[in-house]
Design an enzyme around this catalytic site. Structure first.
Site, mmCIF file in Angstrom:
data_model
loop_
_atom_site.group_PDB
_atom_site.id
_atom_site.type_symbol
_atom_site.label_atom_id
_atom_site.label_comp_id
_atom_site.label_asym_id
_atom_site.label_seq_id
_atom_site.Cartn_x
_atom_site.Cartn_y
_atom_site.Cartn_z
ATOM 1 N N LYS A 68 -12.567 -1.348 7.628
ATOM 2 C CA LYS A 68 -11.808 -2.022 8.572
ATOM 3 C C LYS A 68 -12.430 -1.873 10.199
ATOM 4 O O LYS A 68 -12.605 -2.615 10.752
ATOM 5 C CB LYS A 68 -10.553 -2.105 8.580
ATOM 6 C CG LYS A 68 -9.861 -2.380 7.053
ATOM 7 C CD LYS A 68 -8.505 -2.127 6.472
ATOM 8 C CE LYS A 68 -8.330 -1.867 5.245
ATOM 9 N NZ LYS A 68 -8.361 -3.215 4.524
ATOM 10 N N TRP A 79 0.810 -1.096 -0.112
ATOM 11 C CA TRP A 79 -0.034 0.070 0.071
ATOM 12 C C TRP A 79 1.136 1.369 0.276
ATOM 13 O O TRP A 79 0.359 2.279 -0.777
ATOM 14 C CB TRP A 79 -1.065 -0.026 1.093
ATOM 15 C CG TRP A 79 -2.190 -0.860 1.158
ATOM 16 C CD1 TRP A 79 -2.251 -2.100 1.548
ATOM 17 C CD2 TRP A 79 -2.927 -1.057 -0.175
ATOM 18 N NE1 TRP A 79 -3.255 -3.029 1.087
ATOM 19 C CE2 TRP A 79 -3.791 -2.331 0.092
ATOM 20 C CE3 TRP A 79 -3.481 -0.231 -1.240
ATOM 21 C CZ2 TRP A 79 -4.845 -2.596 -0.638
ATOM 22 C CZ3 TRP A 79 -4.540 -0.579 -2.036
ATOM 23 C CH2 TRP A 79 -5.146 -1.677 -1.712
ATOM 24 N N ASP A 98 -0.792 6.686 6.299
ATOM 25 C CA ASP A 98 -2.061 5.923 6.033
ATOM 26 C C ASP A 98 -2.369 4.846 7.113
ATOM 27 O O ASP A 98 -1.409 3.971 7.601
ATOM 28 C CB ASP A 98 -1.863 5.032 4.541
ATOM 29 C CG ASP A 98 -2.860 4.094 4.437
ATOM 30 O OD1 ASP A 98 -3.632 3.945 4.829
ATOM 31 O OD2 ASP A 98 -2.801 3.445 3.156
HETATM 32 N N1 PMP Z 1 -4.061 1.687 2.301
HETATM 33 C C1 PMP Z 1 -4.124 0.317 3.247
HETATM 34 C C2 PMP Z 1 -3.280 0.208 4.323
HETATM 35 C C3 PMP Z 1 -5.241 -0.587 3.172
HETATM 36 O O1 PMP Z 1 -5.095 -1.869 3.903
HETATM 37 C C4 PMP Z 1 -6.131 -0.398 2.175
HETATM 38 C C5 PMP Z 1 -7.275 -1.506 1.439
HETATM 39 N N2 PMP Z 1 -7.030 -2.699 2.049
HETATM 40 C C6 PMP Z 1 -6.021 0.724 1.240
HETATM 41 C C7 PMP Z 1 -5.063 1.669 1.405
HETATM 42 C C8 PMP Z 1 -7.015 0.908 0.072
HETATM 43 O O2 PMP Z 1 -8.327 1.280 0.387
HETATM 44 P P1 PMP Z 1 -9.598 1.303 -0.469
HETATM 45 O O3 PMP Z 1 -9.699 0.178 -0.952
HETATM 46 O O4 PMP Z 1 -10.624 2.049 0.665
HETATM 47 O O5 PMP Z 1 -9.109 2.588 -1.369
#
Ligand code: PMP
Length: 361
Positions: free
Chosen positions: A196, A102, A172
């Site tokens: 989450k 991510w 993040d």
């Molecule tokens: N950052 C992290 C740490 C994540 O775990 C996730 C999704 N699992 C995201 C970003 C992306 O999230 P979204 O699907 O809401 O765009």
């Protein structure tokens, strides 16, 4: 029917009482005769929901008045573009610390808008760890430093807040928010997709230092503009009202369960239980160095892929769902968010031990 436990990384399990609460008041919210999903986002009822979500979040996390709390659309990924759009104008740059999937995605997106310095902080050999901050080549002219607190896919987490000197930290916290105490004053901006630990998909929370809002670029799309969003109480357009309502219920639940300290205690206990099984196992391989192990997402694999598929199939028949690892890495992943009951972890741990006894000769 045997109770189902959902270990998915997100959308994730929600506390049963919240689902029941939603069901119970779905057709008639607070005697309005309307469903909560029919309420105008400018009605007094919705304002009350939104305001109480914000004040609960401020109380639980410890967010001072120096910070704005924004309710935005588009999940966490949209912040990958909003952050550079808001804070990097021509000639400006930022440092992006890459420790997994991510944070690297965030870097790749920011790179479309500005000259970004990537810091490869992941030690990725036989085991995974995060290189110490002294080894990071931070640039002197970075407007901010971005990192991901908990990498949801590999289960790698920062043991402590990285020391980036005087640069604003942008973090993040999608998979870790509300799971341990944080010192908000050390951050410039924190964002977290809601699906989450904050309820359901469709909402992203942004906590941003008000002082930084004066630095926001002038010509960016209205909906992406942090300053405008703060000035208009996150009502630049119709916000994800249902997700904000679920957030409010969830925050109430966290408070009634004892707050963030209690969430941390449970998460530590639950994850230690699972790591004990992994550490005593001949079958399950977890590659993360102890210091960087996530309490939240625990990834491992079984070398024999047929046996791994058998594990996942049998887990499902024991009503242990959502354990298949992310497409990019495969394997098995256990996600232990705040709403996972202890009974779920117990069934999982017993299943893992029994599976090993039956399948290792
Ligand atoms: N950052 C992290 C740490 C994540 O775990 C996730 C999704 N699992 C995201 C970003 C992306 O999230 P979204 O699907 O809401 O765009």
């Amino acid at each position: 029917m045997q109770e189902v436990f959902n270990f998915s990384a997100g959308p994730a399990t929600l506390p049963k009482p919240i689902l029941e609460n939603i069901q119970q008041e779905f057709l008639n919210y607070n005697n309005t005769g309307l469903s909560v999903v029919e309420l105008s986002h400018r009605s007094k009822e919705f304002f009350a929901i939104r305001n109480s979500a914000e004040s609960l979040l401020r109380e639980l996390i410890g967010i001072s008045d120096d910070y704005a709390v924004l309710f935005m659309h588009g999940g966490a990924s949209s912040q990958f573009s909003m952050l550079p759009l808001n804070f990097l104008s021509k000639g400006q740059s930022a440092d992006y610390v890459c420790t997994g999937y991510w944070s690297t995605k965030a870097y790749a997106e920011a790179k479309k808008f500005a000259d970004i310095n990537a810091i490869n902080a992941l030690e990725n050999g036989d085991s995974y760890s995060i290189r110490p901050t002294v080894a990071w080549e931070l640039s002197s002219n970075a407007s901010y430093v971005h990192y991901c607190d908990n990498e949801t896919i590999n289960g790698i987490a920062f043991a402590e807040l990285p020391d980036v000197k005087s640069k604003p930290l942008a973090c993040d916290m999608t998979s870790s928010i509300l799971m341990r105490q944080i010192d908000v004053s050390r951050y410039g901006l924190i964002y977290a997709g809601a699906q989450k630990n904050l309820g359901i998909a469709g909402l992203c929370i942004v906590i941003v230092k008000k002082e930084l809002l004066n630095k926001v670029n002038k010509s960016i799309p209205r909906l992406y503009d942090y300053k405008r969003c703060a000035e208009e109480s996150s009502l630049v357009n119709t916000p994800p009202t249902f997700a904000i309502y679920v957030l409010r219920l969830l925050l109430d639940w966290v408070k009634s369960e004892g707050g963030v300290d209690q969430m941390y205690r449970r998460s530590k206990e639950n994850s230690e239980w699972v790591y004990q099984v992994l550490d005593n196992s001949q079958l399950y391989n977890n590659k993360v160095v102890k210091e960087f192990r996530s309490n939240i997402n625990i990834s491992f694999d079984i070398q024999d892929k047929d046996l791994q598929n058998k594990f996942l199939d049998q887990a499902e028949s024991h009503k242990l769902l959502g354990l298949r690892g992310h497409n990019s890495v495969g394997g098995v992943r256990i996600s232990l968010y705040n709403a996972m009951p202890q009974a779920g972890v117990q069934r999982l741990v017993e299943f893992m031990q029994d599976f090993e006894i039956c399948n290792v000769v």
